[in-house]
Design a protein around this motif. Structure first.
Motif, mmCIF file in Angstrom:
data_model
loop_
_atom_site.group_PDB
_atom_site.id
_atom_site.type_symbol
_atom_site.label_atom_id
_atom_site.label_comp_id
_atom_site.label_asym_id
_atom_site.label_seq_id
_atom_site.Cartn_x
_atom_site.Cartn_y
_atom_site.Cartn_z
ATOM 1 N N HIS A 120 40.490 38.232 53.138
ATOM 2 C CA HIS A 120 40.097 39.685 52.562
ATOM 3 C C HIS A 120 41.454 40.130 53.178
ATOM 4 N N ASN B 258 41.244 50.632 46.454
ATOM 5 C CA ASN B 258 41.526 49.795 47.475
ATOM 6 C C ASN B 258 41.146 48.683 46.183
ATOM 7 N N SER B 259 42.329 47.351 45.868
ATOM 8 C CA SER B 259 42.322 46.590 44.630
ATOM 9 C C SER B 259 41.630 45.430 45.674
ATOM 10 N N GLY C 247 42.075 42.145 45.216
ATOM 11 C CA GLY C 247 42.723 41.052 45.347
ATOM 12 C C GLY C 247 43.513 41.004 44.604
ATOM 13 N N SER C 248 43.419 40.887 42.805
ATOM 14 C CA SER C 248 44.520 40.855 42.046
ATOM 15 C C SER C 248 44.493 41.843 41.262
ATOM 16 N N ASN D 205 45.803 46.835 48.396
ATOM 17 C CA ASN D 205 46.102 46.202 48.713
ATOM 18 C C ASN D 205 45.440 46.063 50.500
ATOM 19 N N TYR D 206 43.736 46.852 50.238
ATOM 20 C CA TYR D 206 43.629 46.879 52.086
ATOM 21 C C TYR D 206 42.199 45.927 52.492
ATOM 22 N N CYS D 207 41.465 46.239 51.294
ATOM 23 C CA CYS D 207 39.977 44.902 52.275
ATOM 24 C C CYS D 207 40.287 43.531 50.130
ATOM 25 N N THR D 208 40.268 42.911 50.644
ATOM 26 C CA THR D 208 40.954 42.343 49.294
ATOM 27 C C THR D 208 39.037 40.929 49.100
ATOM 28 N N GLU E 30 41.621 36.246 45.182
ATOM 29 C CA GLU E 30 41.924 37.020 44.022
ATOM 30 C C GLU E 30 41.337 37.675 42.973
ATOM 31 N N ALA F 77 38.198 46.611 41.930
ATOM 32 C CA ALA F 77 38.852 47.723 43.084
ATOM 33 C C ALA F 77 37.064 48.355 43.386
#
Length: 339
Positions: A60, A263-264, A266-267, A298-301, A304, A308
């Motif tokens: 994450h 927030n993203s 991941g990708s 990206n803050y909490c992923t 990949e 969002a």
């Protein structure tokens, strides 16, 4: 079909990541000797200060490692990918940051984390270290409002940890830090959308399936089922759906202030996140709600995963001061420390 990752061995990925983070950021972080999954801030822990220990599964990033530093979390206990840390590294984190004023545990509301952090707290009590817990429960989609205690903790961790860490840095008592943490959690709301799955380093296989033209509203950061699956919609429609659910619970009035996180997972690239942020600003302006702080990235992923989330923290004067308080972490800085 297997996915592609820049790893050596799936089983070693977490430990090699930690070695890389420590190599890159020796000014900020150190590891507890003999406990390689216990990561501690070089600055922050001090006598008379409440110690803030966060933690959870890997995958994450920058949650949780990125938020360890002066003015935010004092330590993080790190688990395997999407898995809780066991009690031992949690205990070592707490001992490393105990300044005699008690320790607060903060982490997302997941069964494995609850079990292991509770066990650690019981064992610390035998050493006369008081450890209390505040769970984060900001994921609007994961349970109805009347069962908020069952909700998961997701990207809202950023704001909730930030408020609690500032209270610790300002030398609030354990009672007051706990109060702030609970208040921050109660006023933080997150909704997310997934567009495609992630894959675990050990398996290199998607952990769920979505059709090429599908999205899922409310999916969790480990692939937990969401609340609605259907055809992919334009960004403005998706953003409206997510934000409408948040505003329906938040009950903000004209003139109120919020902190916003887009927030993203991941990708999803910044281009798409800023398209969403644009719509968030339009909707909040129309509602007469002021954006005091906005974070995009990206803050909490979820490794990949494509998708969002949107988080709002409903600010009051105290929370605004705490959100603005300087911090200096590996992957997050604010206030004077960010200049």
């Amino acid at each position: 079909m297997k996915t592609k990752k820049l790893i050596n061995d799936g089983a070693a990925a977490v430990d090699e990541m930690l070695a890389g983070i420590l190599a890159a950021h020796p000014r900020h972080l150190r590891v507890v000797e003999g406990s390689p999954r216990s990561i501690v801030a070089n600055e922050g822990p001090r006598p008379g200060k409440v110690g803030l220990v966060i933690g959870g599964g890997s995958g994450h990033e920058p949650t949780f490692l990125g938020f360890v530093g002066k003015g935010l979390a004092d330590a993080a206990a790190i688990g395997n990918v999407f898995a809780s840390p066991p009690p031992d590294p949690i205990i070592e984190c707490a001992k490393a940051v105990d300044g005699g004023a008690g320790v607060l545990f903060m982490y997302g509301n997941y069964a494995g984390d609850v079990m292991n952090f509770d066990m650690a707290a019981e064992m610390l009590a035998m050493d006369d270290i008081e450890a209390r817990t505040v769970l984060t429960t900001d994921d609007v989609a994961s349970a109805p409002i009347e069962q908020r205690e069952r909700r998961r903790g997701v990207a809202g961790n950023v704001f909730i940890f930030k408020a609690a860490g500032a209270a610790c840095d300002l030398m609030y008592s354990l009672d007051e830090v706990e109060r702030v943490a609970r208040w921050a959690n109660d006023r933080t709301y997150t909704m997310g959308v997934a567009l495609s799955p992630c894959s675990l380093p050990q398996t290199l296989k998607p952990n769920f399936q979505l059709g090429d033209d599908e999205m899922e509203i409310g999916m969790g950061i480990h692939g937990e089922p969401g609340v609605a699956r259907g055809p992919l919609k334009p960004a403005d429609q998706v953003t409206s759906e997510l934000l409408d659910r948040i505003l329906g619970e938040m009950k903000a009035e004209r003139g109120d202030r919020v902190a916003v996180l887009v927030n993203s997972l991941g990708s999803t690239p910044l281009m798409e996140l800023y398209i969403m942020m644009r719509k968030v600003k339009m909707m909040l302006d129309a509602a007469g709600i002021e954006i005091h702080l906005s974070l995009v990235g990206n803050y909490c992923t979820s490794l990949e995963m494509a998708g969002a989330s949107i988080t709002l923290m409903h600010l009051d004067d105290e929370l605004q001061r705490l959100i603005d308080h300087p911090c200096d972490c590996v992957m997050f800085r604010s206030g004077e420390a960010s200049r």
